[in-house]
Design an enzyme around this catalytic site. Structure first.
Site, PDB file in Angstrom:
ATOM      1  N   GLU A   1    -125.088-157.258  37.505  1.00 53.34           N
ATOM      2  CA  GLU A   1    -124.998-158.457  38.159  1.00 53.34           C
ATOM      3  C   GLU A   1    -125.665-158.375  39.691  1.00 53.34           C
ATOM      4  O   GLU A   1    -124.877-158.027  40.449  1.00 53.34           O
ATOM      5  CB  GLU A   1    -123.638-159.366  38.243  1.00 53.34           C
TER       6      GLU A   1
ATOM      7  N   CYS B   1    -124.294-164.631  45.469  1.00 52.28           N
ATOM      8  CA  CYS B   1    -125.526-164.215  44.831  1.00 52.28           C
ATOM      9  C   CYS B   1    -126.194-165.391  44.291  1.00 52.28           C
ATOM     10  O   CYS B   1    -127.346-165.444  44.033  1.00 52.28           O
ATOM     11  CB  CYS B   1    -125.234-163.287  43.736  1.00 52.28           C
TER      12      CYS B   1
HETATM   13  P1  NDP Z   1    -123.982-152.754  47.321  1.00 53.88           P
HETATM   14  O1  NDP Z   1    -124.728-152.817  46.168  1.00 53.88           O
HETATM   15  O2  NDP Z   1    -124.235-151.650  48.241  1.00 53.88           O
HETATM   16  O3  NDP Z   1    -122.663-152.743  46.877  1.00 53.88           O
HETATM   17  C1  NDP Z   1    -121.873-153.261  45.652  1.00 53.88           C
HETATM   18  C2  NDP Z   1    -120.934-152.214  45.001  1.00 53.88           C
HETATM   19  O4  NDP Z   1    -121.466-151.091  44.735  1.00 53.88           O
HETATM   20  C3  NDP Z   1    -119.894-151.907  46.057  1.00 53.88           C
HETATM   21  O5  NDP Z   1    -118.647-151.596  45.522  1.00 53.88           O
HETATM   22  C4  NDP Z   1    -120.323-150.646  46.751  1.00 53.88           C
HETATM   23  O6  NDP Z   1    -119.186-149.686  47.113  1.00 53.88           O
HETATM   24  C5  NDP Z   1    -120.727-150.085  45.288  1.00 53.88           C
HETATM   25  N1  NDP Z   1    -121.739-148.779  45.552  1.00 53.88           N
HETATM   26  C6  NDP Z   1    -122.454-148.532  46.712  1.00 53.88           C
HETATM   27  N2  NDP Z   1    -123.398-147.296  46.366  1.00 53.88           N
HETATM   28  C7  NDP Z   1    -122.800-147.095  45.073  1.00 53.88           C
HETATM   29  C8  NDP Z   1    -123.422-145.970  44.266  1.00 53.88           C
HETATM   30  N3  NDP Z   1    -124.474-145.219  44.551  1.00 53.88           N
HETATM   31  N4  NDP Z   1    -123.068-146.093  42.719  1.00 53.88           N
HETATM   32  C9  NDP Z   1    -122.019-146.745  42.466  1.00 53.88           C
HETATM   33  N5  NDP Z   1    -121.413-147.732  43.378  1.00 53.88           N
HETATM   34  C10 NDP Z   1    -122.138-147.858  44.485  1.00 53.88           C
HETATM   35  O7  NDP Z   1    -123.895-154.215  48.031  1.00 53.88           O
HETATM   36  P2  NDP Z   1    -124.116-154.134  49.836  1.00 53.88           P
HETATM   37  O8  NDP Z   1    -122.530-154.474  50.116  1.00 53.88           O
HETATM   38  O9  NDP Z   1    -124.703-153.210  50.477  1.00 53.88           O
HETATM   39  O10 NDP Z   1    -124.809-155.652  49.821  1.00 53.88           O
HETATM   40  C11 NDP Z   1    -126.285-155.516  50.183  1.00 53.88           C
HETATM   41  C12 NDP Z   1    -127.037-156.475  49.373  1.00 53.88           C
HETATM   42  O11 NDP Z   1    -126.745-156.571  47.968  1.00 53.88           O
HETATM   43  C13 NDP Z   1    -126.608-157.972  50.016  1.00 53.88           C
HETATM   44  O12 NDP Z   1    -127.425-158.000  51.106  1.00 53.88           O
HETATM   45  C14 NDP Z   1    -126.884-159.019  48.940  1.00 53.88           C
HETATM   46  O13 NDP Z   1    -128.150-159.145  48.953  1.00 53.88           O
HETATM   47  C15 NDP Z   1    -126.659-158.024  47.828  1.00 53.88           C
HETATM   48  N6  NDP Z   1    -125.210-158.377  46.877  1.00 53.88           N
HETATM   49  C16 NDP Z   1    -125.428-159.131  46.044  1.00 53.88           C
HETATM   50  C17 NDP Z   1    -124.092-159.591  45.460  1.00 53.88           C
HETATM   51  C18 NDP Z   1    -124.113-160.261  44.231  1.00 53.88           C
HETATM   52  O14 NDP Z   1    -123.093-160.945  44.130  1.00 53.88           O
HETATM   53  N7  NDP Z   1    -124.749-160.218  43.665  1.00 53.88           N
HETATM   54  C19 NDP Z   1    -122.872-158.967  46.167  1.00 53.88           C
HETATM   55  C20 NDP Z   1    -123.070-158.290  47.351  1.00 53.88           C
HETATM   56  C21 NDP Z   1    -124.067-157.951  47.718  1.00 53.88           C
HETATM   57  P3  NDP Z   1    -119.168-149.839  48.477  1.00 53.88           P
HETATM   58  O15 NDP Z   1    -118.996-151.125  49.366  1.00 53.88           O
HETATM   59  O16 NDP Z   1    -117.909-149.136  48.791  1.00 53.88           O
HETATM   60  O17 NDP Z   1    -120.202-149.087  49.274  1.00 53.88           O
END
Ligand code: NDP
Length: 502
Positions: free
Chosen positions: A248, A282
């Site tokens: 997602e 999102c």
């Molecule tokens: P990320 O995609 O970085 O984080 C989402 C989740 O993935 C968090 O739990 C994060 O952990 C985890 N994660 C990070 N790196 C890894 C990895 N290598 N392997 C497995 N899991 C990992 O989102 P961001 O917080 O950086 O947000 C960036 C952008 O993502 C936003 O600007 C937005 O555009 C989009 N976004 C979209 C969402 C949605 O609902 N579809 C939700 C959030 C963000 P941790 O936080 O501990 O790094």
């Protein structure tokens, strides 16, 4: 966000173990300290969850429903505790957190109440060729599901996977975002109150590395919510073990306003859809395409509404801070790019960005190739562009590498325009309503990901289909044996041609 810290083990004797803190984005104050779980600790958690999986699956649908119902009631009773924690970790206004929990409670109710109907063994027709057989299908749990959650809706979004995976008979190891670890721990702790026997829902905390370790831990599926960039890393990590993934990711959702739309309702919905939760949704509204004949009125109404929004940490605020500091720069860059390319800010502008807050920004006439139109902004901004007609609006809405949700405001052509949109979900004459209908699957395609949470598809997503045939009597024409007669297959072919070939 999380600052590195070091925390002693409970005994105080072992070597210090890495920990991190979560902070309140409104004040920078400490909220909680959590361990950074190593790959070995994640693997140990998954191993225990695997043992629990046999027990949980063995309970059957009725007993699991009872436990999930008990958890839902517990959450309902303690809503305000969870709201306080959600607000502290994300900065969102309390009513936004409460609204999130309204949806959570309703999804928990649906998942628990419908799992048996959707997944239990049922008979299917065998068709003419196999009329000597009885055929059944059932959807069995996968085992252990790893859920990697985001910070923007720290309960609603992961519950879309957790509730459905649990109802389907899986155990779950949940890795919350490093910005909202306390919320994840709260969910696992309260679940353990109603299911004390085994860690059926457990949590691992830490940064992206802990999430990456979960991907490599041998879980039976990963349900990921976050950015497409991280999604690619998750997919690559899961490729090594052929671990299936549900993605997602983000969106750049469009709202279309056709010539016969209720323009006041459309403007109101567009501003809420774009700016609620400080735009960090999102499936939030990021782009509006409004037909020329209504454009001036729509822009006027949307601007008036956006100007009334109160931003801050006070109890009456409509919009809180950006949860993640780095997101502020992303939002700023989108506003700057839109304006540099000839877009006009009719509400706010670059000055609206006052970290950690972003005041509402409404941009008009922004070129289609601006990053404010092509990329996910994830902030309280709204791009409004004029179009000749609704068909042009559909074309522009579809010209995106994202394909998550969309909205249409129209009277005569609502469903028709919805069907033409390349979107996983569409609301006609409202925004985001599909997320609150638990029976409707939620998910996108393209850069928005793949797979579905919610609804029947969301339950099946966490299962493997098992098909069984049982022979009732020997077939009249025995073709699937080396001792078949010389003319058996030809007779069968004649039969099939007669039945299906004409
Ligand atoms: P990320 O995609 O970085 O984080 C989402 C989740 O993935 C968090 O739990 C994060 O952990 C985890 N994660 C990070 N790196 C890894 C990895 N290598 N392997 C497995 N899991 C990992 O989102 P961001 O917080 O950086 O947000 C960036 C952008 O993502 C936003 O600007 C937005 O555009 C989009 N976004 C979209 C969402 C949605 O609902 N579809 C939700 C959030 C963000 P941790 O936080 O501990 O790094």
């Amino acid at each position: 966000m999380a600052q590195p810290a070091v925390e002693d083990t409970p005994s105080g004797k072992d070597r210090p173990r890495p920990a991190f803190t979560s902070t309140d984005p409104r004040t920078g104050e400490f909220v909680g300290s959590h361990p950074v779980h190593s790959a070995a600790e994640v693997a140990a958690r998954v191993a225990v969850a695997r043992i629990a999986a046999g027990w949980w699956a063995g309970l059957g649908f009725a007993e699991r429903k009872e436990r999930l119902d008990a958890w839902r009631k517990l959450i309902s009773r303690r809503v305000e505790d969870l709201v306080t924690l959600m607000c502290a970790e994300t900065g969102k206004p309390a009513d936004d957190a409460r609204l999130e929990l309204v949806l959570v409670i309703s999804h928990l109710h649906w998942a628990a109440g419908n799992a048996e109907r959707v997944l239990r063994r049922r008979g299917v027709r065998t068709g003419m060729l196999m009329m000597n057989q009885v055929a059944t299908i059932e959807y069995q749990p996968l085992g252990v599901v790893g859920v990697i959650g985001p910070w923007n809706y720290p309960v609603f979004t992961p519950i879309g996977s957790i509730a459905y995976a649990l109802a389907a008979g899986n155990t779950v190891v949940f890795k919350p975002s490093e910005y909202t670890p306390g919320v994840g721990v709260w969910l696992a702790d309260t679940f353990a109150e109603v299911v004390p026997e085994h860690p059926v829902l457990s949590v691992v905390t830490g940064s992206g590395e802990t999430g990456a370790a979960l991907c490599r831990s041998g879980v039976d599926k990963i349900a990921f919510t976050g950015s497409a960039a991280t999604g690619r890393r998750v997919l690559a990590a899961c490729a090594d073990t052929l671990t299936p993934v549900l993605m997602e990711c983000g969106g750049k959702d469009a709202l279309i306003v056709d010539e016969d739309a209720d323009v006041a309702a459309a403007a109101e919905a567009a501003v809420w859809g774009a700016m609620a939760n400080a735009g960090q949704s999102c499936a939030g509204v990021e782009r509006v395409y409004v037909v020329d004949s209504l454009a001036d009125e729509f822009v006027g109404l949307a601007t008036d509404r956006a100007r009334t929004l109160r931003v801050g940490a006070h109890p009456g605020a409509d919009i809180g801070p950006m949860t993640v500091p780095s997101q502020v720069d992303v939002v700023r860059s989108h506003i700057a790019d839109a304006m540099a390319r000839g877009g006009q800010a009719v509400v706010g502008g670059l000055d609206s960005v006052r970290s950690p807050y972003v005041e509402p920004v409404v941009l008009v006439d922004v070129p289609q190739d601006s990053i404010a139109v092509t990329d996910e902004t994830f902030g309280p901004t709204l791009v409004i562009n004029r179009v000749r007609n609704a068909d042009e609006a559909v074309e522009l809405a579809n010209a995106s590498r994202y394909a998550l949700g969309a909205s249409v405001f129209a009277k005569a052509r609502g469903p028709e325009l919805a069907a033409k949109l390349r979107a996983g979900m569409v609301s006609v004459n409202s925004v985001l309503s599909y997320a609150a209908v638990p029976a409707l699957p939620f998910g996108g395609s393209g850069e928005s990901g793949f797979g579905r949470i919610h609804g029947e598809d969301g339950l099946r997503e966490f299962t493997r289909a098992q098909s069984v045939t049982r022979q009732r009597f020997r077939p009249l024409l025995r073709a699937m044996t080396f001792v078949r007669g010389g003319r058996t297959v030809r007779k069968l072919l004649r039969l099939v041609r007669l039945r299906y070939g004409r």
